[in-house]
Design an enzyme around this catalytic site. Structure first.
Site, PDB file in Angstrom:
ATOM      1  N   SER D 274       0.818  -1.214   0.000  1.00 23.38           N
ATOM      2  CA  SER D 274       0.000   0.000   0.000  1.00 23.38           C
ATOM      3  C   SER D 274       0.848   1.259   0.000  1.00 23.38           C
ATOM      4  CB  SER D 274      -0.883   0.040   1.252  1.00 23.38           C
ATOM      5  OG  SER D 274      -1.734  -1.064   1.292  1.00 23.38           O
ATOM      6  N   HIS D 370      -7.142  -0.026   6.550  1.00 22.93           N
ATOM      7  CA  HIS D 370      -6.792  -1.437   6.708  1.00 22.93           C
ATOM      8  C   HIS D 370      -6.824  -1.859   8.176  1.00 22.93           C
ATOM      9  CE1 HIS D 370      -6.031  -2.213   2.526  1.00 22.93           C
ATOM     10  NE2 HIS D 370      -5.254  -1.157   2.442  1.00 22.93           N
TER      11      HIS D 370
END
Lengths: 468, 468, 468, 468
Positions: D274, D370
């Protein structure tokens, strides 16, 4: 059998040729067996009813005896999954072996028999009931659109935006697939929807019908049906070389005409805007003869004018010069030359299309294809295709074949039976004009010596080349 | 061509027969043309390379000459939409004309040639690549389920609840369709999922696997996979009489076995529970001979016991009585008789299945079908099918043919090449026991005179009847 | 949350009621918190801009405070897969708890709040964008057809042949499904295609339009479009009791009218043939009053005629006798009675439909449904439904509500705003005639005392019963 | 209502803002009505049962009174076809109006109420049961692939070949659509299938897994499952700005993890690679403070080394120089600098991700997303993304968030309840190291003054930015 297919698919080009030659010769009809069977033919000494029955049985056995063993091999392969597609691809190899320059002539007859068997089987499988027409839009699967793009050879697709336009508003794209190979387009047909029969590709490829058409919209709602009464088939491509000689395109055209009428009940004109793939080749042959003084193709006035604009001194030099000129595309920019050539080239092109024959059918493969379908040779268009390909093949000339629905079947029969080309008055007039000039030629203008002996169009082909 | 098809479809049964006879005779091979061609056979006076090529060309022409014109007609019909289905139906008419008692024998040979042409073409079209396997569930289209119900002839469907159960949990129903006729099941296969090989239909048709199964649920989630390791093919039906002789069922079984393995990786047993359509007919023939004293089929003890239970005085009367008894289903209720008959009938049935042949293949059509597929004749089951049909055909006996996946291909080849029936020890033992008794017969038990001359199974059939 | 749903689904009817009552009371709005918030209302001592903003924020907090916690629970449940369907079913339980006779009245208000929350949420989810119209044919999934059959309560489906006819030629069946529950029809609409507005169910249910219709064919091709200009909505059923009060049927009618117009451009008449579920109940009430001498409903002549045919001596006995008569269906066979009753019952039925109101809207739920949709009360039909249900509910009378497309929206608004029933002259005339007789009644015919206090139609219902 | 929507869709940006402000103010709650209702609150003078019921009814009325009229407008719009999509787009306008710099603050509160109403309604409609997961491959509709390509903002798609690879072997692409707008992807998720958790984008974007992968093949058969045990979510994009604050991405991740496990039972590792969108912005803030002497962020040694490589004389100049350096991408080529920066930047990045908070949640929006889903902050990777965007946002650093399936739910709850970030030891260690250095800072390193007051992330956002 599966192993054999796998083995074959791993071979290189030359090995495949060898394989096919081996198959053609070793799996051919057993001459001896046929001979023996012939000698067992039932004789007339039995009573007639019995003789008839015995004759039928004997013919049945003969039928099997003359059937070459490779027939059985092919039908076994067809039973594998993917088998029919395998045979289509194999026939492509077979045709290229058959027309290869390195082919030992002694194998030719056997290969032709092999091809004949394969073609007959394929024509049984590629029957209409198993063919599916599908419309392709921007919402079709991407892999299908990619294939439509890659197969397009008449007017190559430049990029995805171009492709999107070709399946967008005022366009239709149809494909034929076969139940055995549903992801493989066999024939691709592109249509342009308009309100007049266009006389150049520019009107088709570059037109956005109106500035208000949103580029991102693919819905047919953005079409104005009142602007549509004409469907132009501007590209039809057969994609499988292995299906050469098996007619698919005309079925597609008929089905699609039907669908167009259903979608637009007021649709009244159906026409193509078609290339003329063999014109320049033929013209070069004619000019060579003219140069030798064996033929007249231009009028005196035309020759004189050309001498001036081409800056040459004699008539032979005109032909010499023109042949050279047509190897490049530059002449299109010389307006004088273009203007001077228009009349004679249009006339000669009409003659080429309307009058020239091969084995009684029209020499030009595209013309032959549409005439067999029942279309009328309607209009010849000057500088309709300025692309390099268009200039190289036909000096940029294109032709509209029109489909008058009520007359198609009748036209088709007439053409097939009498070989008479059905054309508009304009085309006929042009062709006659050319003929008058050619007729005055010193030598006899019989068509057969004119024919350039092309090695490529195979003898077995009845249908035209794949690109029309 | 379309008109011809329409005209034909309007005809009645007799007119169709006439039409077909006319077609068979008037569109048959031109004997004269064949004869002339034969006389043109290239002779050895030319050089050998040329001769070879000329021979090939001549054979090619011969091949076309012996091809009867109806071949061309059929292939044209196939090009119509719905054409292939039309031909399948036409062949059904053709077969019934061919086996009609009123057929003038002088037309028989021509009709057989017509059928042969049609069968060859159909077998090319009904190739695996064009066949599609589909699972049928309660969520399938209603018209499809109606057809599945109507075509089921082995174990008739009583009503929609019954039908729903047959496509519900612990069941699988698969059909084969053809791309040309996607709404028409060609073969229907019913499977029962269980954990042991059942010895009677009752276990299959009446079982709800557990009381907790919700009748309204058709999802496979209501199955407990841990209860499933066996797939029983309990019904396989070919629906198109016009496809007789074209094998489809074995492809379906193979594909379906594959799917079952994919869905249930621990699936370890594949078996049928199959009817024995011809046993009673054969048995009656045997009993007639035994009555005449021409054969032994029961042991002395058995005859004595039967005399008592059937209340007759002599051995011939036993056979007389039994043949009468088997025309109704009442005997199944007489426990003494049932018990006494079990041993001899099981033994004779094993003999019938294992030993009796016709043209070298197993006489029983269902047995022949599964043996050709490579199955093993595994177990014979007493009173496995108490339905009227089951009792009438086989005294209620059924047989399990097991498919051992690794051995199928080998078994199949063995059977086709050596005609040797592959059976379990139990079945073999029973058959041998019967043989020993029969061998003691006064007259020679050669199989051909035993055979009831059935008029129905057509000569051309290699594959079994449609119902298995 | 998933556990809660599973727990609930395992409960029995009574336990579910308890659960819902518990939920309604324990997860209700916190009165205390609301009270405190109210006291914190921003006061005018701050400057006006700030005050406005503070008021908005305070109102926002108030909005959350008065939102009962079960609102949050429901929206969480909706996030589960299958959650929306769960809530629909839960509301069905809730409604039956709410109208249960054993409900402790002290819980009623809380349950109503719970229902109100749930209904508001459901009406957000059951919005048009998420509803899908589907046509059902014999090729639709079998489980769907089974549901269509089972849900049909207006004119019950007898068997699969009957069902097949209802989705066959000259019929259309449409269902509404929701994206959350795609296999569950929410509303089922049956249409009959004809060329006149029928006056009895017999014409609809028993008609095969022509003897030439092949029973096995379901294709619409077997319809002759020239025989079709009228669409009769002869059955519309809402299947989910849990969606009571959420209008779906009118959307379906509108969408379907649209589709009919698209399929049959010449379609010019849209009408229902509808039951009158409450007529006999109301009539019995009227007759009871007439018997007591509190109302006039028949003319003198009618009473006299009935006395003769019913073989009774006095007017009160007529009413007594009639009420008894209407509990069975036998009177339909007595032609004299039937003939005598036609005029008065037709008149009274028109009065019932046209004049009787409840809370200002038409008393009859089906009438109310169609009038709200903008239909016109067009024709009343004597003995249109001779089924037991038809006789029991409405003495066999049925009514056509016609949909004049251009006027629907205007009619609908008029009805909703002014409560004025829009009816044809015939219906109006009949209703007035009845009114004149009733008006002569000794006692005041105010409608409210007339009303049988039915316990069943729930107060919260705006939309009609599920069966129309 | 339809007219209103059409009118709105024709407006320009400013006019839309005005429209929305007008709607927010004129269709807001009627303060007066609320006030009056409050005064009608039932008082305790009635008996308690009655009071309770009256209270509930009063609350019900209050609930409706505080519901602003625009709630009704929105729910009416949702009933139009295309209505829900209209509202999603309207909310996008609303959010940009709300955060526009030119917004008159006096309208802010009303607009927030409007947005709050709209968001609540949208979150009811965008519930899981109405969302559909679809896998996108090269066989998906072209318009869908075009959208997937255009929406991809994390790692932009270069061309169609690039796009084809991203949906090809060793890749999975999933989208979420809503039943109301089935052609519009709401969330797009790209996955890379591999056998280890990659530490740079290069491994994902440029890898063809093996040279034997045929570029034209998109079938998953060209994947070797034995090379796959890890799924890397390398791009997740929410496409609809109007759905900001409505969580969709985590549902998609959960569903997709489920599908991956089903397809690859041996799949054992799930991780992201990410971006860290806010690191450089935060770092610049820190460096500004360090330059002023208000904070320590580097060790003495590091500062000294940087002075040398950056060729500056003093510590403040280091920060000055670095901030300038980070505005371009050139520094990545200066190996000395890169090497020197690795340790401190990795440490600071860990600190930024692990320690920095906003309103108690992790400052970085992707991290917050997340962590809320239950992932573990697992590894920080140096120079993992060398693209201009990657360098500008995070000096090329990327982070793996790992999803340990069994722990996700527990982790998620822990994070949501205790705000504790769950990270691997390595990350924790790096963050602590950074903290130690920062703690030594002269001034108090309280996180709030550190925070760059970003105007953009709206207050109402609970969920992260659309790009993760």
């Amino acid at each position: 059998m599966r192993d054999m297919c796998y083995y074959y698919s791993q071979l290189g080009t030359d090995e495949r040729s060898e394989f096919l030659i081996h198959m053609a010769t070793s799996l051919s009809t057993n001459h001896q067996a046929v001979q023996e069977l012939i000698q067992q033919k039932p004789q007339a000494d039995t009573n007639s009813v019995d003789l008839d029955a015995q004759l039928l049985i004997w013919e049945d056995r003969l039928r099997h005896a003359v059937q070459p063993p490779h027939h059985w091999v092919f039908s076994q392969v067809s039973r594998l999954s993917g088998g029919v597609k395998f045979l289509v691809d194999m026939r492509q190899d077979l045709l290229s072996t058959l027309f290869s320059k390195t082919l030992d002539p002694s194998n030719s007859a056997a290969l032709k028999t092999l091809d004949s068997t394969l073609r007959e089987l394929l024509s049984l499988w590629f029957t209409v009931g198993l063919l599916n027409v599908q419309r392709i839009t921007w919402e079709s699967p991407c892999n299908m659109l990619q294939k439509v793009s890659e197969y397009e050879a008449v007017h190559p697709v430049r990029n995805w935006t171009d492709l999107k336009r070709r399946v967008g508003p005022y366009r239709r794209c149809f494909i034929f697939t076969h139940s055995c190979m549903p992801k493989e387009p066999l024939v691709v047909l592109h249509i342009f929807l308009t309100n007049e029969i266009p006389d150049s590709m520019a009107k088709i490829l570059q037109t956005s019908r109106s500035s208000s058409i949103d580029e991102t919209s693919v819905s047919k709602d953005s079409e104005d049906p009142s602007l549509i009464n004409t469907a132009i088939f501007y590209s039809i491509t057969s994609t499988q070389k292995g299906l050469q000689g098996i007619e698919l395109g005309n079925y597609l055209i008929k089905k699609v005409v039907h669908e167009m009428k259903a979608e637009f009940p007021s649709m009244s004109q159906f026409s193509t805007l078609s290339p003329i793939p063999g014109f320049v080749k033929w013209l070069n042959g004619m000019m060579a003869r003219a140069q030798r003084g064996d033929a007249h193709i231009f009028t005196e006035t035309e020759v004189n004018a050309l001498q001036i604009f081409l800056e040459v001194d004699s008539s032979p030099e005109v032909y010499e010069r023109l042949r050279k000129l047509f190897t490049t595309n530059g002449w299109i920019e010389e307006l004088d030359v273009v203007e001077t050539l228009e009349a004679p080239l249009m006339r000669l092109c009409a003659y080429y299309l309307f009058t020239e024959k091969r084995r009684n059918y029209t020499l030009d493969s595209v013309a032959n294809f549409h005439l067999k379908n029942g279309a009328v040779m309607w209009r010849i268009n000057w500088l309709a295709d300025r692309s390099p390909r268009g200039l190289a093949n036909s000096c940029g000339i294109m032709v509209n074949y029109r489909y008058f629905l009520e007359e198609c079947e009748c036209n088709s029969r007439t053409y097939l039976e009498t070989m008479k080309v059905i054309a508009s008055d304009t085309v006929t007039f042009l062709a006659k004009a050319a003929e008058d000039i050619i007729k005055k030629s010193p030598s006899d203008p019989g068509s057969s010596p004119l024919l350039p002996r092309s090695p490529s169009p195979p003898v077995i082909t009845i249908t035209p080349d794949s690109k029309i």
